[in-house]
Design a protein around this motif. Structure first.
Motif, mmCIF file in Angstrom:
data_model
loop_
_atom_site.group_PDB
_atom_site.id
_atom_site.type_symbol
_atom_site.label_atom_id
_atom_site.label_comp_id
_atom_site.label_asym_id
_atom_site.label_seq_id
_atom_site.Cartn_x
_atom_site.Cartn_y
_atom_site.Cartn_z
ATOM 1 N N SER A 205 0.828 -1.150 0.045
ATOM 2 C CA SER A 205 0.075 -0.153 0.191
ATOM 3 C C SER A 205 0.745 1.249 -0.010
ATOM 4 C CB SER A 205 -0.804 -0.038 1.056
ATOM 5 O OG SER A 205 -0.315 -0.171 2.419
ATOM 6 N N TRP A 206 0.282 2.464 -0.340
ATOM 7 C CA TRP A 206 0.820 3.420 -0.593
ATOM 8 C C TRP A 206 0.122 4.675 -0.030
ATOM 9 C CZ3 TRP A 206 5.336 5.862 -1.261
ATOM 10 C CH2 TRP A 206 5.513 7.316 -1.645
ATOM 11 N N ASP A 207 0.796 5.442 1.059
ATOM 12 C CA ASP A 207 -0.075 6.546 1.742
ATOM 13 C C ASP A 207 0.386 7.859 0.901
ATOM 14 O OD1 ASP A 207 -1.090 8.727 3.409
ATOM 15 O OD2 ASP A 207 -0.933 7.572 5.080
ATOM 16 N N GLU A 209 -0.478 10.680 1.223
ATOM 17 C CA GLU A 209 -0.468 11.944 1.984
ATOM 18 C C GLU A 209 0.816 12.151 2.847
ATOM 19 O OE1 GLU A 209 -3.657 12.739 4.756
ATOM 20 O OE2 GLU A 209 -5.262 12.814 2.930
ATOM 21 N N GLU A 210 1.053 10.954 3.273
ATOM 22 C CA GLU A 210 2.448 10.779 4.025
ATOM 23 C C GLU A 210 3.562 10.318 3.209
ATOM 24 O OE1 GLU A 210 1.835 8.524 7.845
ATOM 25 O OE2 GLU A 210 0.188 9.501 8.142
ATOM 26 N N GLN A 211 3.410 9.790 2.082
ATOM 27 C CA GLN A 211 4.423 9.274 1.180
ATOM 28 C C GLN A 211 4.912 8.436 1.942
ATOM 29 O OE1 GLN A 211 6.740 12.745 -0.126
ATOM 30 N NE2 GLN A 211 4.822 13.673 -0.976
ATOM 31 N N ARG A 214 3.845 0.885 2.391
ATOM 32 C CA ARG A 214 4.042 -0.127 3.271
ATOM 33 C C ARG A 214 3.829 -1.700 2.833
ATOM 34 N NH1 ARG A 214 1.274 3.840 6.056
ATOM 35 N NH2 ARG A 214 2.052 4.477 8.038
ATOM 36 N N ARG A 217 2.013 -4.444 7.357
ATOM 37 C CA ARG A 217 1.926 -3.055 8.122
ATOM 38 C C ARG A 217 3.427 -2.648 8.217
ATOM 39 N NH1 ARG A 217 -1.760 -5.239 13.407
ATOM 40 N NH2 ARG A 217 -3.718 -5.491 12.317
ATOM 41 N N PRO A 219 6.229 -0.301 7.185
ATOM 42 C CA PRO A 219 6.861 0.534 6.430
ATOM 43 C C PRO A 219 8.144 0.284 5.822
ATOM 44 C CG PRO A 219 6.986 1.413 8.570
ATOM 45 C CD PRO A 219 6.235 0.257 8.777
#
Length: 615
Positions: A205-207, A209-211, A214, A217, A219
């Motif tokens: 997954s890619w966040d 906003e926080e760049q 993961r 769970r 990072p």
């Protein structure tokens, strides 16, 4: 403000701060990015380690494979056989680093599709056309993307991953984009997709906003573009590799693939899938794209991907190193300061390498070292300018009063030249030319000045030879001080010796003046030893070095009482030189300004003791 700016210590601090600020500005421009990259490369080389049991192995299409199996690309039925063999050997993940984007033969495509579906753990490659410049944070979006044939991907068939690497402007690969931004969502790299499948389908997954990327769970460290910096194990060949044709022919034990990630791809020189990587600077060898992905897999599984410090850490390092060099420059002379600054540079490099190895953290090298070197050079120039200015000031202040060797000692001890005074023992000498006033009234001014200068020069030469300080000329009178500004343990002896030698020098001069001018002038001298106040009087712009106090007055009164050609010394001076001096005692001597008569001595000759150097 003027005193603030002229203070060398504060000036050095201002200079260090200015250099640090300029280097911070330069660091934001990327001007020295190539040097920074090379520093990263060398740390990668020096931190390279031998892998243990590798979770990933390679099957390479080598030049020998092409000779045995024919021209590239192979019929896809051959790839189908390879997939079947690896699946039967118990390979946990099979990654095909081969672009299969167009239809070849229906039979071959069908065979490969069935083999892929049967294995159930195959990853197929896609490729994106990437822009060389990425300015906005976020996942890199390819200009175009080529996927495998639809027959190979989809439900119950192969997963898709991209096989792109990130090539820097100097042609080196240091990063792998673990995700590419596609319209249908982020697409993992071959390495990340393989690890995900190896770990039983851990989600990627890619966040945005926080760049943050993961895996499950966990990072994974990436830059703002989703790229991972790969700490290469070493040069090409660190990952176990087997020839494609040998595997296909059964000449490789199948247990070598059991439970492992197996990447299949080209290693033949003619297929062109190779890149320069950091270890290439040591061994001069490129690395195949498949092995780059394999090394990324190894490091992801080992949790050894590199992180980069934020920009403020670099700014802090720049400031700290600049201040450290400033501090060194204030505490040590030029040569020790050079070696200590050099040691600070090596210490920072060593610390950076240690952090790289132990914490997997990349700290900036070039700009902090640039700040260190720039501050050192700036401090050196400032030191040179300040010292030259101080030399000129000291020479201007003392050059007329003390011999050159004393000026040199004063430059080494600047505290001796501060404005103000201090009480200390000194020997004072006054010498006056007798009979000069009647001579001056009867002769032309030019002749008067010529003769006076001869006598004053003769006396001054002797004072300087004894390393005394010429305090002042008062008409035809000379005042000298011994034991100031530099300590002279034998100052009384120097003063008496100077007085006797002046009389000898004047006697020799009398013969010339009598012959040339028809006149004979004499000198009376007084010498006294005692506590006086010595130091600079005046202002910062105009200072004079002198001695004041009752003992100065006593020396002047002894000189006034001395007849022509006589050296009168006080009781205090005599006590310090009696061991070496022949003298006549003069009792009940009346001097101006003192009510009671005093005892003085007429110095005749010295039995020369060893000279004691000024300390």
């Amino acid at each position: 403000m003027r005193r603030f700016l002229t203070d060398s210590r504060r000036g050095g601090l201002i200079l260090a701060a200015l250099i640090a600020f300029l280097v911070i500005l330069v660091s934001r421009t990327g001007l020295f990015l190539d040097l920074e990259r090379r520093g990263y490369d060398y740390r990668t080389v020096f931190s390279s380690t031998e892998p243990g049991v590798s979770p990933v192995v390679l099957v390479g299409v080598s030049d020998q494979t092409l000779r045995e199996l024919g021209r590239w690309p192979f019929d896809r039925s051959i790839h189908a056989q390879m997939v079947q063999k690896l699946a039967e050997a118990g390979a946990r993940v099979i990654g095909l680093d081969i672009l299969l984007t167009e239809t070849a033969s229906p039979e071959g495509d069908q065979a490969l599709a069935e083999a892929v579906a049967g294995a159930g753990n195959v990853i197929m490659a896609g490729y994106g056309e990437l822009d060389k410049v990425h300015s906005q944070p976020g996942l890199i979006r390819p200009l175009s993307f080529t996927r495998p044939l639809p027959a190979f991907e989809g439900s119950g068939r192969a997963r898709v991953a991209h096989i792109n690497v990130s090539v820097d402007e100097d042609g080196f690969v240091r990063y792998v984009p673990l995700l590419l931004g596609l319209d249908g969502g982020p697409l993992p790299a071959l390495s990340l997709q393989a690890v995900s499948l190896y770990m039983k389908g851990e989600a990627v997954s890619w966040d945005g906003e926080e760049q943050v990327l993961r895996l499950g769970r966990t990072p994974l460290p990436t830059d703002r573009f989703g790229r991972a910096a790969i700490p290469f194990l070493g040069g090409a060949g660190m990952i176990p590799s087997y020839p494609y044709h040998d595997v296909l022919a059964g000449r490789v034990p199948m247990e070598n693939f059991q439970g492992r990630i197996v990447l299949v791809g080209p290693t033949a020189v003619g297929l062109g899938d190779f890149y320069w990587v950091p270890p290439s600077i040591a061994d001069g060898q490129p690395m195949y794209g498949m092995e780059i992905h394999a090394q990324a897999i190894y490091q992801i599984l080992a949790r050894r991907l590199l992180s980069f410090t934020p920009w403020w850490v670099e700014a802090a390092a720049i400031i700290l190193l600049a201040l450290a060099v400033w501090w060194i420059g204030q505490r040590f002379r030029a040569m020790p300061a050079f070696f200590l600054s050099l040691a600070a540079a090596f210490l920072y490099i060593g610390l950076s390498a240690f952090i790289f190895e132990s914490a997997r953290l990349v700290t900036p090298l070039v700009h902090p070292l640039l700040a260190l070197g720039g501050t050192y050079l700036g401090q050196a120039v400032l030191r040179y300018v300040t010292e030259e200015r101080e030399k000129a000031r000291v020479t201007r202040l003392f050059g007329k009063y003390v011999p050159p060797q004393v000026v040199g000692e004063l430059l080494k001890n600047p505290d001796l030249m501060k404005l103000g005074g201090r009480r200390q023992e000194a020997t004072l000498l006054f010498a006056d030319v007798r009979g000069f006033t009647p001579f001056a009234e009867a002769r032309p001014p030019e002749e008067v000045m010529d003769l006076l200068n001869r006598y004053l020069a003769a006396m001054t030469d002797v004072i300087f030879e004894e390393e005394g300080t010429l305090d002042k000329f008062v008409g035809d009178q000379v005042m000298a001080v011994f034991n100031a500004p530099l300590p002279q343990p034998d100052h009384a002896l120097r003063g008496v010796r100077a007085a006797i030698r002046i009389q000898e020098r004047v006697t020799a001069l009398q013969e010339h003046t009598a012959r040339e001018k028809g006149v004979t002038l004499t000198v009376g001298i007084g010498v006294n030893t005692g506590d006086v106040v010595v130091g600079n009087v005046g202002t910062l712009d105009r200072m004079e070095y002198t001695a004041i106090g009752n003992n100065v007055n006593m020396a002047a009164r002894l000189e006034a009482s001395a007849t022509s050609g006589v050296v009168l010394i006080s009781e205090a001076t005599y006590q310090r030189v009696a061991e070496w001096l022949e003298a006549e005692k003069v009792e009940n001597l009346t001097v101006k300004g003192i009510a009671k008569p005093i005892t003085a001595y007429r110095a005749l000759r010295l039995h020369e003791p060893p000279r004691v150097p000024a300390s």
